[in-house]
Design a protein around this motif. Structure first.
Motif, PDB file in Angstrom:
ATOM      1  N   MET A  78       0.772  -1.065   0.099  1.00  0.00           N
ATOM      2  CA  MET A  78      -0.015   0.152  -0.064  1.00  0.00           C
ATOM      3  C   MET A  78       0.835   1.125  -0.152  1.00  0.00           C
ATOM      4  O   MET A  78       2.024   1.300   0.844  1.00  0.00           O
ATOM      5  CB  MET A  78      -0.904  -0.220   1.255  1.00  0.00           C
ATOM      6  N   SER A  79       0.643   2.294  -0.933  1.00  0.00           N
ATOM      7  CA  SER A  79       1.330   3.466  -0.950  1.00  0.00           C
ATOM      8  C   SER A  79       1.154   4.363   0.270  1.00  0.00           C
ATOM      9  O   SER A  79      -0.131   4.371   0.814  1.00  0.00           O
ATOM     10  CB  SER A  79       1.135   4.068  -2.322  1.00  0.00           C
ATOM     11  N   VAL A  80       1.893   5.195   0.678  1.00  0.00           N
ATOM     12  CA  VAL A  80       1.560   6.472   1.379  1.00  0.00           C
ATOM     13  C   VAL A  80       1.390   7.550   0.708  1.00  0.00           C
ATOM     14  O   VAL A  80       2.077   8.077  -0.435  1.00  0.00           O
ATOM     15  CB  VAL A  80       2.956   6.780   2.403  1.00  0.00           C
ATOM     16  N   ALA A  81       0.028   8.328   0.833  1.00  0.00           N
ATOM     17  CA  ALA A  81      -0.246   9.774   0.013  1.00  0.00           C
ATOM     18  C   ALA A  81      -0.503  10.635   0.989  1.00  0.00           C
ATOM     19  O   ALA A  81      -0.575  10.678   1.994  1.00  0.00           O
ATOM     20  CB  ALA A  81      -1.831   9.129  -0.439  1.00  0.00           C
ATOM     21  N   VAL A  82       0.098  11.764   0.245  1.00  0.00           N
ATOM     22  CA  VAL A  82       0.250  13.059   0.892  1.00  0.00           C
ATOM     23  C   VAL A  82      -0.249  14.329   0.092  1.00  0.00           C
ATOM     24  O   VAL A  82       0.073  14.300  -1.129  1.00  0.00           O
ATOM     25  CB  VAL A  82       1.667  13.234   1.512  1.00  0.00           C
ATOM     26  N   ALA A  83      -1.007  15.298   0.762  1.00  0.00           N
ATOM     27  CA  ALA A  83      -1.287  16.318   0.200  1.00  0.00           C
ATOM     28  C   ALA A  83      -0.231  17.426   0.271  1.00  0.00           C
ATOM     29  O   ALA A  83       0.210  17.626   1.445  1.00  0.00           O
ATOM     30  CB  ALA A  83      -2.727  16.868   0.658  1.00  0.00           C
ATOM     31  N   HIS A  84       0.156  18.077  -0.690  1.00  0.00           N
ATOM     32  CA  HIS A  84       1.138  19.073  -0.750  1.00  0.00           C
ATOM     33  C   HIS A  84       0.771  20.273  -1.180  1.00  0.00           C
ATOM     34  O   HIS A  84       0.058  20.486  -2.337  1.00  0.00           O
ATOM     35  CB  HIS A  84       2.327  18.526  -1.649  1.00  0.00           C
ATOM     36  N   ASN A  85       1.340  21.391  -0.717  1.00  0.00           N
ATOM     37  CA  ASN A  85       1.053  22.856  -1.583  1.00  0.00           C
ATOM     38  C   ASN A  85       2.325  23.673  -0.716  1.00  0.00           C
ATOM     39  O   ASN A  85       3.226  23.161  -0.148  1.00  0.00           O
ATOM     40  CB  ASN A  85      -0.022  23.480  -0.869  1.00  0.00           C
ATOM     41  N   PHE A  86       2.509  24.822  -1.585  1.00  0.00           N
ATOM     42  CA  PHE A  86       3.797  25.520  -1.318  1.00  0.00           C
ATOM     43  C   PHE A  86       3.620  26.321  -0.082  1.00  0.00           C
ATOM     44  O   PHE A  86       3.233  27.518  -0.015  1.00  0.00           O
ATOM     45  CB  PHE A  86       3.954  26.484  -2.582  1.00  0.00           C
ATOM     46  N   VAL A 133      -4.202  22.871  -5.190  1.00  0.00           N
ATOM     47  CA  VAL A 133      -4.191  24.197  -5.795  1.00  0.00           C
ATOM     48  C   VAL A 133      -5.050  24.916  -4.704  1.00  0.00           C
ATOM     49  O   VAL A 133      -6.291  24.643  -4.925  1.00  0.00           O
ATOM     50  CB  VAL A 133      -4.568  24.004  -7.078  1.00  0.00           C
ATOM     51  N   GLU A 134      -4.699  26.121  -4.271  1.00  0.00           N
ATOM     52  CA  GLU A 134      -5.570  26.804  -3.674  1.00  0.00           C
ATOM     53  C   GLU A 134      -6.449  27.514  -4.513  1.00  0.00           C
ATOM     54  O   GLU A 134      -6.142  28.034  -5.653  1.00  0.00           O
ATOM     55  CB  GLU A 134      -4.750  28.016  -2.907  1.00  0.00           C
ATOM     56  N   THR A 135      -8.004  27.803  -4.068  1.00  0.00           N
ATOM     57  CA  THR A 135      -8.692  28.433  -4.984  1.00  0.00           C
ATOM     58  C   THR A 135      -8.832  29.966  -4.643  1.00  0.00           C
ATOM     59  O   THR A 135      -9.374  30.642  -5.610  1.00  0.00           O
ATOM     60  CB  THR A 135     -10.058  27.558  -4.746  1.00  0.00           C
ATOM     61  N   THR A 136      -8.257  30.370  -3.809  1.00  0.00           N
ATOM     62  CA  THR A 136      -8.467  31.786  -3.473  1.00  0.00           C
ATOM     63  C   THR A 136      -6.956  32.408  -3.600  1.00  0.00           C
ATOM     64  O   THR A 136      -6.204  32.058  -3.036  1.00  0.00           O
ATOM     65  CB  THR A 136      -8.957  32.190  -2.280  1.00  0.00           C
TER      66      THR A 136
END
Length: 69
Positions: free
Chosen positions: A1-9, A37-40
């Protein structure tokens, strides 16, 4: 099973990637990075997939990532 992560700057996004990379190493599995991706206030067209990939690769090659090994 993979490890998933959310990334932003952001510092929090970088910390999440580093923690997830350590977890993936511990479990000897793949790391999947999902860029958020930020929407604002952010034009999603200004960031390319190549830029995101470069940023994540540089982060994973950094001294901060080496400290987690």
């Amino acid at each position: 099973m993979s490890v998933a992560v959310a990334h932003n700057f952001s510092p929090q996004g970088e910390a999440a990637v580093l923690a997830a990379a350590a977890e993936a190493r511990l479990r000897d599995t793949d790391l999947v990075v999902l860029h958020v991706v930020e929407t604002t206030g952010t034009d999603p067209g200004t960031v390319t997939g190549q830029e995101v990939e470069r940023d994540v690769r540089e982060l994973l090659a950094s001294d901060d990532a080496a400290d987690l090994a």
